[in-house]
Design a protein around this motif. Structure first.
Motif, PDB file in Angstrom:
ATOM      1  N   PHE A  46       0.761  -1.062  -0.058  1.00  0.00           N
ATOM      2  CA  PHE A  46      -0.079  -0.031  -0.022  1.00  0.00           C
ATOM      3  C   PHE A  46       0.807   1.320   0.125  1.00  0.00           C
ATOM      4  O   PHE A  46       0.647   2.274  -0.867  1.00  0.00           O
ATOM      5  N   GLU A  47       2.020   1.142   0.801  1.00  0.00           N
ATOM      6  CA  GLU A  47       2.896   2.478   1.085  1.00  0.00           C
ATOM      7  C   GLU A  47       3.502   2.710  -0.419  1.00  0.00           C
ATOM      8  O   GLU A  47       3.785   3.752  -0.915  1.00  0.00           O
TER       9      GLU A  47
ATOM     10  N   PRO B 212      -3.480  -0.778   5.815  1.00  0.00           N
ATOM     11  CA  PRO B 212      -3.493  -1.039   4.460  1.00  0.00           C
ATOM     12  C   PRO B 212      -4.964  -0.492   3.866  1.00  0.00           C
ATOM     13  O   PRO B 212      -5.903  -1.146   4.269  1.00  0.00           O
ATOM     14  N   PHE B 213      -4.716   0.404   2.851  1.00  0.00           N
ATOM     15  CA  PHE B 213      -5.859   0.796   1.962  1.00  0.00           C
ATOM     16  C   PHE B 213      -6.976   1.583   2.825  1.00  0.00           C
ATOM     17  O   PHE B 213      -8.185   1.855   2.430  1.00  0.00           O
TER      18      PHE B 213
ATOM     19  N   THR C  89       0.954   3.850  -2.973  1.00  0.00           N
ATOM     20  CA  THR C  89       0.443   5.511  -2.811  1.00  0.00           C
ATOM     21  C   THR C  89       1.537   6.400  -2.810  1.00  0.00           C
ATOM     22  O   THR C  89       1.375   7.431  -2.883  1.00  0.00           O
ATOM     23  N   PHE C  90       2.774   5.899  -2.907  1.00  0.00           N
ATOM     24  CA  PHE C  90       3.931   6.717  -3.204  1.00  0.00           C
ATOM     25  C   PHE C  90       4.187   7.272  -4.412  1.00  0.00           C
ATOM     26  O   PHE C  90       4.462   8.565  -4.630  1.00  0.00           O
TER      27      PHE C  90
ATOM     28  N   GLY D 235       1.020   1.359   8.396  1.00  0.00           N
ATOM     29  CA  GLY D 235       2.221   1.909   7.668  1.00  0.00           C
ATOM     30  C   GLY D 235       1.844   3.187   7.395  1.00  0.00           C
ATOM     31  O   GLY D 235       1.024   3.904   7.631  1.00  0.00           O
ATOM     32  N   MET D 236       2.938   3.871   6.439  1.00  0.00           N
ATOM     33  CA  MET D 236       2.652   5.076   5.904  1.00  0.00           C
ATOM     34  C   MET D 236       2.088   5.132   4.468  1.00  0.00           C
ATOM     35  O   MET D 236       2.450   4.186   3.924  1.00  0.00           O
ATOM     36  N   SER D 237       1.308   5.933   3.974  1.00  0.00           N
ATOM     37  CA  SER D 237       0.925   5.660   2.546  1.00  0.00           C
ATOM     38  C   SER D 237       0.878   7.481   2.289  1.00  0.00           C
ATOM     39  O   SER D 237       0.793   8.464   3.163  1.00  0.00           O
ATOM     40  N   GLY D 238       0.905   7.585   0.938  1.00  0.00           N
ATOM     41  CA  GLY D 238       1.106   8.794   0.103  1.00  0.00           C
ATOM     42  C   GLY D 238       2.283   9.348   0.455  1.00  0.00           C
ATOM     43  O   GLY D 238       3.315   8.805   0.845  1.00  0.00           O
ATOM     44  N   LYS D 239       2.563  10.864   0.132  1.00  0.00           N
ATOM     45  CA  LYS D 239       3.901  11.559   0.389  1.00  0.00           C
ATOM     46  C   LYS D 239       3.454  12.844   0.542  1.00  0.00           C
ATOM     47  O   LYS D 239       2.537  13.695   0.168  1.00  0.00           O
TER      48      LYS D 239
END
Ligand code: SF4
Ligand code: SF4
Ligand code: FES
Ligand code: FES
Lengths: 155, 236
Positions: free
Chosen positions: A56-57, B158-159, A60-61, B145-149
């Protein structure tokens, strides 16, 4: 979303079932579906023995991956410095109006996804619009409708 | 072992030991948000800054990561340190205006105004990563966890859906320095990260204690019969 697990496994095996190739696997899957279905990411993580949240990380990165269904065509309106100065923002607005979506969204019929980008590397043609692989230079607000029509399937 | 000084006091430390650890052992106060005794630090909050003078070369560094070295001079409260610390707090306060701990620290360190437009969508999360590492390294289920930036970066399962692996233990809630993670219990059901867990009622005192899912998980990983775990800690 029904995903074809055999097809996924084929891709995963092609890359030796190796975590180091996660990006390449995602790219191939995205080519297959035009986006990264959540179920596909889950399946890939399971096969690679990694936590779902790590997949997922990564998904989405990178801007090139999308977890949401994408349109058949992608309209990139450039908002880089040159294009911005030449009225890229107005061109973007005209596409938003014509397609009835906001940036990053996909039309209800699944035909178009609208994106803005920062410089496509053809600043001399500003303001630039790129639909899939095709460039439209020096675009005007009035042209957006014609561009869309070019890519609309006529039955 | 190496010799160094902290605010003029001569101290000894293991070579490479984090300055924060050395300073705290010697009784100096350094504020931190993202450092944890068990997990160490990933240097995210920058609140722990100190000034280091290494043979005339002065630098402001994160003490939770900076290694102790022979002969360096460390200052925990110099003008430089105070300036950087206040800037860090001002930025944190702009990101997390609702976080009580940050409000408190900002006030304590004399931050009275915030020159940036406060964020409204970040909650109390400073992205310190402690919950992620706790869930992975201590609990062992990697549900976060981390998502995006960039400005969109956030922490979660997740999701952004209830995680299949989360056992509802609440360790992330406890470790979060700012209280960002909500956990609620109502009528024998615990909710954390949008996932609902039925709580086990102790057969002796009838009190609800841990999620059934967590007990089953412990039972499986440690090979203890679930019936034994159903009894709460007080009645065991
Ligand atoms: S409550 Fe869930 S997410 Fe939090 S530490 Fe426990 S298992 Fe991980
Ligand atoms: S939720 Fe809390 S522990 Fe997790 S990253 Fe945010 S501030 Fe840190
Ligand atoms: S700014 Fe648009 S192509 Fe360079
Ligand atoms: S405690 Fe050192 S950076 Fe957060």
């Amino acid at each position: 979303m029904e995903i074809n697990k055999e097809k996924l496994d084929e891709i995963i095996l092609k890359y030796g079932r190796d975590k180091a190739h996660l990006l390449a696997i995602f790219q191939d899957v995205q080519k297959e579906y035009r986006y990264l279905p959540k179920e596909a990411v889950r399946h890939i993580c399971m096969r690679l023995g990694m936590p779902q949240v790590d997949g997922f990380e990564v998904a989405t990165f990178y801007k090139s991956f999308s977890l949401k269904p994408r349109g058949k065509h992608t309209v990139h309106v450039c908002l880089g410095t040159a294009c911005h100065l030449k009225g890229g923002a107005d061109v973007l607005l005209s596409f938003m109006r014509e397609l009835k979506v906001k940036t990053g969204e996909t039309t209800a019929d699944g035909a178009f996804t609208l994106e803005s980008v920062n410089c496509l590397g053809a600043c001399a043609l500003a303001p630039l619009v790129r639909v899939d692989e095709k460039d439209f230079g020096k675009t005007t607000v009035a042209q957006s409708r014609n561009i869309i029509r070019d890519f609309t399937d006529h039955h | 072992m190496v010799q160094l000084s902290i605010n003029g006091k001569k101290v000894t430390a293991e070579e490479g030991e984090a300055l924060l650890k050395v300073a705290r052992r010697e009784g100096f106060v350094i504020p931190t948000l993202c450092y944890h005794e068990l997990l160490g630090s990933s240097g995210r909050c920058r609140l722990c800054v100190v000034e280091v003078n290494d043979a005339g070369k002065k630098r402001v560094v994160a003490s939770c990561l900076y290694p102790a070295k022979e002969n360096i001079e460390v200052f925990t409260d110099s003008d430089e340190v105070r300036l950087v610390r206040r800037t860090v707090l001002e930025l944190l306060l702009a990101r997390n205006p609702s976080a009580e701990l940050i409000q408190h620290l900002a006030k304590q360190h004399g931050v009275t105004e915030v020159r940036y437009t406060p964020d409204q969508d970040k909650g109390k999360c400073i992205l310190c990563n402690l919950c992620v590492r706790c869930c992975k390294d201590i609990v062992g289920v990697s549900a976060l966890g981390m998502s995006g930036k960039g400005p969109m970066k956030k922490v979660g399962p997740p999701f952004d859906e209830p995680s299949e692996t989360c056992i509802g233990c609440g360790a992330c809630v406890v470790i979060c320095p700012t209280g960002h993670i909500a956990m609620e219990e109502e009528k024998g059901v615990r909710t954390v990260w949008q996932k609902k867990f039925e709580l086990a009622a102790c057969p002796k005192c009838k009190r609800y204690h841990l999620p059934l899912f967590q007990l089953e998980w412990i039972s499986k990983t440690r090979n203890i019969p679930v019936e034994e775990l159903m009894v709460c800690e007080d009645c065991r």
